[in-house]
Design a protein around this motif. Structure first.
Motif, mmCIF file in Angstrom:
data_model
loop_
_atom_site.group_PDB
_atom_site.id
_atom_site.type_symbol
_atom_site.label_atom_id
_atom_site.label_comp_id
_atom_site.label_asym_id
_atom_site.label_seq_id
_atom_site.Cartn_x
_atom_site.Cartn_y
_atom_site.Cartn_z
ATOM 1 N N VAL A 168 10.204 88.868 80.873
ATOM 2 C CA VAL A 168 9.785 89.968 80.745
ATOM 3 C C VAL A 168 11.014 90.623 80.710
ATOM 4 O O VAL A 168 10.507 91.455 80.185
ATOM 5 N N THR A 169 11.273 90.647 81.910
ATOM 6 C CA THR A 169 12.458 92.255 81.380
ATOM 7 C C THR A 169 13.830 91.134 82.749
ATOM 8 O O THR A 169 13.876 90.485 83.663
ATOM 9 N N THR A 170 15.075 92.002 82.436
ATOM 10 C CA THR A 170 16.116 91.724 83.413
ATOM 11 C C THR A 170 16.440 93.100 84.260
ATOM 12 O O THR A 170 18.231 92.686 84.512
ATOM 13 N N GLY A 171 15.784 93.802 84.131
ATOM 14 C CA GLY A 171 16.382 95.109 84.733
ATOM 15 C C GLY A 171 16.749 96.500 83.029
ATOM 16 O O GLY A 171 16.679 96.146 82.303
ATOM 17 N N SER A 172 16.997 97.515 84.223
ATOM 18 C CA SER A 172 17.207 98.926 83.391
ATOM 19 C C SER A 172 18.799 99.253 83.758
ATOM 20 O O SER A 172 17.944 99.531 85.070
ATOM 21 N N ASN A 173 18.912 99.490 83.450
ATOM 22 C CA ASN A 173 20.059 100.565 83.615
ATOM 23 C C ASN A 173 19.510 102.137 83.878
ATOM 24 O O ASN A 173 20.524 103.005 84.468
ATOM 25 N N ASN A 174 17.973 102.245 84.051
ATOM 26 C CA ASN A 174 17.976 103.613 84.007
ATOM 27 C C ASN A 174 17.110 103.719 85.867
ATOM 28 O O ASN A 174 16.934 104.922 86.002
ATOM 29 N N ILE A 175 17.288 101.878 86.514
ATOM 30 C CA ILE A 175 16.527 102.628 88.079
ATOM 31 C C ILE A 175 17.896 102.494 88.582
ATOM 32 O O ILE A 175 18.935 101.670 88.399
ATOM 33 N N VAL A 176 18.185 102.816 89.236
ATOM 34 C CA VAL A 176 19.211 103.103 90.873
ATOM 35 C C VAL A 176 18.188 102.380 92.362
ATOM 36 O O VAL A 176 17.486 102.908 92.480
ATOM 37 N N VAL A 177 19.042 101.985 92.774
ATOM 38 C CA VAL A 177 19.034 101.130 93.753
ATOM 39 C C VAL A 177 20.221 102.411 94.420
ATOM 40 O O VAL A 177 20.939 101.490 94.549
ATOM 41 N N ALA A 178 20.196 102.720 95.926
ATOM 42 C CA ALA A 178 21.228 103.390 96.912
ATOM 43 C C ALA A 178 20.999 101.491 98.067
ATOM 44 O O ALA A 178 19.747 101.241 98.662
ATOM 45 N N VAL A 179 22.388 101.435 98.040
ATOM 46 C CA VAL A 179 23.159 100.296 99.029
ATOM 47 C C VAL A 179 23.759 100.941 100.196
ATOM 48 O O VAL A 179 25.007 101.804 100.327
ATOM 49 N N GLY A 409 15.599 94.445 95.190
ATOM 50 C CA GLY A 409 16.317 93.543 93.744
ATOM 51 C C GLY A 409 14.889 93.349 92.937
ATOM 52 O O GLY A 409 14.279 94.030 91.492
ATOM 53 N N VAL A 410 13.993 92.607 93.293
ATOM 54 C CA VAL A 410 12.292 92.262 93.040
ATOM 55 C C VAL A 410 11.924 93.782 92.649
ATOM 56 O O VAL A 410 10.855 94.083 91.869
ATOM 57 N N ALA A 411 11.253 94.688 93.453
ATOM 58 C CA ALA A 411 11.569 96.310 93.148
ATOM 59 C C ALA A 411 11.577 96.743 92.437
ATOM 60 O O ALA A 411 11.364 97.734 91.566
ATOM 61 N N ALA A 412 12.937 96.714 92.278
ATOM 62 C CA ALA A 412 13.359 97.619 91.153
ATOM 63 C C ALA A 412 13.224 96.776 89.879
ATOM 64 O O ALA A 412 13.165 97.554 88.432
ATOM 65 N N LEU A 413 12.820 95.533 89.516
ATOM 66 C CA LEU A 413 12.950 94.435 88.693
ATOM 67 C C LEU A 413 11.165 95.100 88.242
ATOM 68 O O LEU A 413 11.747 95.587 86.627
ATOM 69 N N VAL A 414 10.736 95.118 88.905
ATOM 70 C CA VAL A 414 9.378 95.127 88.374
ATOM 71 C C VAL A 414 9.569 97.425 87.468
ATOM 72 O O VAL A 414 8.557 97.804 87.133
ATOM 73 N N LEU A 415 9.800 98.236 88.806
ATOM 74 C CA LEU A 415 10.533 99.384 87.729
ATOM 75 C C LEU A 415 10.875 99.881 86.399
ATOM 76 O O LEU A 415 10.757 99.789 85.751
ATOM 77 N N ALA A 416 11.922 98.069 86.019
ATOM 78 C CA ALA A 416 12.080 98.502 85.142
ATOM 79 C C ALA A 416 10.936 98.737 83.773
ATOM 80 O O ALA A 416 11.302 98.896 82.846
ATOM 81 N N ARG A 420 7.008 104.474 86.245
ATOM 82 C CA ARG A 420 6.057 104.573 86.729
ATOM 83 C C ARG A 420 5.236 104.919 88.008
ATOM 84 O O ARG A 420 4.688 105.473 88.528
ATOM 85 N N LEU A 421 5.811 103.914 88.340
ATOM 86 C CA LEU A 421 4.756 103.111 89.596
ATOM 87 C C LEU A 421 4.980 103.795 90.382
ATOM 88 O O LEU A 421 6.441 104.221 91.059
ATOM 89 N N SER A 422 4.295 104.008 91.658
ATOM 90 C CA SER A 422 3.984 105.085 92.556
ATOM 91 C C SER A 422 5.320 103.918 93.689
ATOM 92 O O SER A 422 4.756 102.941 93.708
ATOM 93 N N VAL A 423 5.524 104.864 95.044
ATOM 94 C CA VAL A 423 5.970 103.390 95.733
ATOM 95 C C VAL A 423 5.248 103.357 96.758
ATOM 96 O O VAL A 423 4.704 102.423 96.951
ATOM 97 N N LYS A 424 3.732 104.189 96.433
ATOM 98 C CA LYS A 424 2.562 103.025 97.957
ATOM 99 C C LYS A 424 2.067 101.977 97.084
ATOM 100 O O LYS A 424 1.776 100.970 97.081
ATOM 101 N N ALA A 452 9.209 87.217 92.124
ATOM 102 C CA ALA A 452 9.003 88.142 90.616
ATOM 103 C C ALA A 452 8.373 87.843 89.700
ATOM 104 O O ALA A 452 7.800 88.478 88.983
ATOM 105 N N ALA A 453 8.424 86.566 89.417
ATOM 106 C CA ALA A 453 7.598 86.896 88.481
ATOM 107 C C ALA A 453 5.592 87.225 88.152
ATOM 108 O O ALA A 453 5.562 87.559 87.732
ATOM 109 N N ARG A 454 5.277 86.883 89.240
ATOM 110 C CA ARG A 454 4.245 87.013 89.933
ATOM 111 C C ARG A 454 4.222 88.505 90.241
ATOM 112 O O ARG A 454 3.099 89.852 89.390
ATOM 113 N N ALA A 455 4.668 89.391 90.371
ATOM 114 C CA ALA A 455 5.220 90.826 90.435
ATOM 115 C C ALA A 455 4.878 91.557 89.070
ATOM 116 O O ALA A 455 4.473 92.530 88.879
ATOM 117 N N LEU A 456 5.374 91.286 88.615
ATOM 118 C CA LEU A 456 5.518 91.359 87.006
ATOM 119 C C LEU A 456 4.727 91.199 86.357
ATOM 120 O O LEU A 456 4.151 92.678 85.617
#
Length: 463
Positions: A168-179, A409-416, A420-424, A452-456
């Motif tokens: 479905v997706t391997t991610g996006s450079n538009n999503i930033v994750v703060a570690v 990581g899975v959260a970032a994949l979903v946002l990719a 526009r998905l909200s935090v909630k 991850a697959a089911r989340a997407l």
């Protein structure tokens, strides 16, 4: 400045340092035993038994083919026929014959009524599998029961189903994750291309070009030394970063859950593994500040914990929630029920906090992992996890520290897929898309393992 009590790292214990001996196993070809030939003065006639097999073919007859000719051919071959009613002239035929497949194809081609003939080709699903050489060690991504660190394999399927998710997706450079951790080795060849870069800052000029209060903060912020260099000196943050976003399919090392993503490094843990309250609040403050300046930071990954309840930290996390940032936190490594013995920050009851327990490769709750039917949300791989460490290296580590970046990581994949998905809704998606696991029933809110697959596939953009 007087510092408050130290926070202690939810440190994943180093489990195995494996040396890989790459060899090629050679298999001796099977010996063919020649049949015994008996010579007699008057040999009897030889009877040859031919192997009869089924051959499947797709046939297209010519538009002007003679029906009688077609019937004659089929009768001669005694072919079982299936016609495609919406595709005139097409048929699937199964021929039981001693002839080889190629011999049958040649026979069909020689018939004047046949336009063309093809074997019944075998197709398979396109599987998005990276070419990273150590990917096979990443059982949390894909568990086939393979040996890990030279030890026995686990339960096939006890993973986040990354291969299906990557279709479905391997991610996006538009999503930033703060570690938020001990920093990141941003020079690591498996991380460098996925590091967040502050484009408003000029590297090495000693000037705060973007006027955000930090000089030369190219990849993030160092709260320990109060400067713009969050280089890791303890491996822990680099290990977590690799799980989230080691560059995938680049022919080296491993593949993160996101092949493409941007990793912002925030250092508040020192080389000893300890960090202070004011420093972690400074890190959270930096992330929120950059979010308000237009950096698309959507997730904070927090593989640490300890200390008592802090209203100041709680308020800082609430501010992150108001800024639209998910706060993923380690459930802790004390083998305790956090319903009764809270672990902070994972036990803060805030809308954007998601607490993550650790599972092993047999879908068992890790012996060290905290749990809580009302306070821990889900489980994720956290035992013998292979990922990046400093100096271009890789290592196995264990802990809820490792399970946390899996969830981030899975959260970032979903946002990719759904930016526009909200935090909630993002938090809800991760919880409701888990796979039920017996070991987590009554131990976590979801009772399941991160998937991850089911989340997407739960997304609106998918059927």
């Amino acid at each position: 400045m007087k510092r408050s009590p130290s926070f202690h790292l939810a440190l994943g214990s180093l489990v195995v340092i494996a040396a890989y001996i790459l060899g090629v196993m050679s298999h001796s070809p099977k010996k063919t035993v020649a049949p015994t030939v008996v010579l007699t003065p008057a040999p009897a006639p030889t009877i040859t038994t031919q192997l009869v097999i089924d051959s499947d073919l797709i046939i297209k007859f010519k538009d002007n083919a003679e029906p009688a000719g077609i019937k004659s051919l089929l009768n001669r071959l005694n072919a079982a026929v299936f016609n495609y009613d919406s595709l005139p002239g097409f048929s699937f035929q199964r021929v039981r014959s001693a002839m080889s497949l190629q011999e049958l194809i040649d026979l069909y081609k020689s018939d004047p009524n046949v336009e063309y003939v093809e074997p019944n080709y075998l197709f398979h699903a396109d599987e998005t599998r990276p070419n990273d050489p150590f990917f096979k060690q990443m059982w949390g991504h894909s568990n086939t029961g393979q040996e890990i660190a030279g030890g026995p394999g686990g339960e096939p399927g006890a993973d986040i189903d990354a291969l299906t998710a990557w279709d479905v997706t391997t991610g996006s450079n538009n999503i930033v994750v703060a570690v938020i951790d001990s920093g990141i080795d941003y020079t690591h060849p498996d991380l460098k291309a996925n590091m967040w870069i502050n484009r408003d800052e000029v590297p090495g000029d000693g000037v705060d070009n973007d006027d955000n209060g930090v000089v030369d903060d190219i990849h993030g912020y160092n709260a320990v030394n109060n400067n713009g260099d969050p280089l890791d000196d303890a491996d822990h943050g680099t290990h977590c970063a690799g799980i989230i976003g080691a560059v995938g399919d680049n022919g080296i090392g491993i593949a993160g859950i996101n092949w493409k993503v941007k990793l912002m490094a925030l250092k508040f843990l020192s080389v000893s593994g300890g960090g202070r309250l004011n420093d972690v609040i400074e890190c959270i403050n930096y992330v929120i500040k950059m979010k308000k300046r237009g950096v698309n930071v959507r997730i904070m990954s927090n593989s640490w914990g300890g200390g008592s309840y802090s209203r100041a930290l709680e308020d800082a996390i609430k501010a992150a929630n108001n800024a639209g940032i998910l706060f993923v936190a380690a459930a802790g490594n004390d083998s305790q029920d956090t319903d009764h013995f809270p672990h902070y920050p994972s036990s803060y009851q805030i809308e954007n906090v998601i607490s993550v327990a650790a599972l092993d490769r047999n879908d068992n709750l890790a012996r060290f992992s905290n749990f809580g039917a009302e306070s821990v949300h889900l489980g994720a791989p956290g035992v013998e996890i292979y990922s990046t460490v400093r100096n271009s290296s890789y290592r196995f580590m264990s802990g809820t520290s490792m399970a946390t970046p899996y969830a981030a990581g899975v959260a970032a994949l979903v946002l990719a897929r759904e930016p526009r998905l909200s935090v909630k809704d993002l938090k809800k998606r991760l919880i409701e898309s888990t796979t039920e696991v017996a070991a987590l029933k009554g131990k976590t809110i979801s009772g399941g393992r991160l998937n991850a697959a089911r989340a997407l596939k739960a997304g609106k953009m998918l059927p």
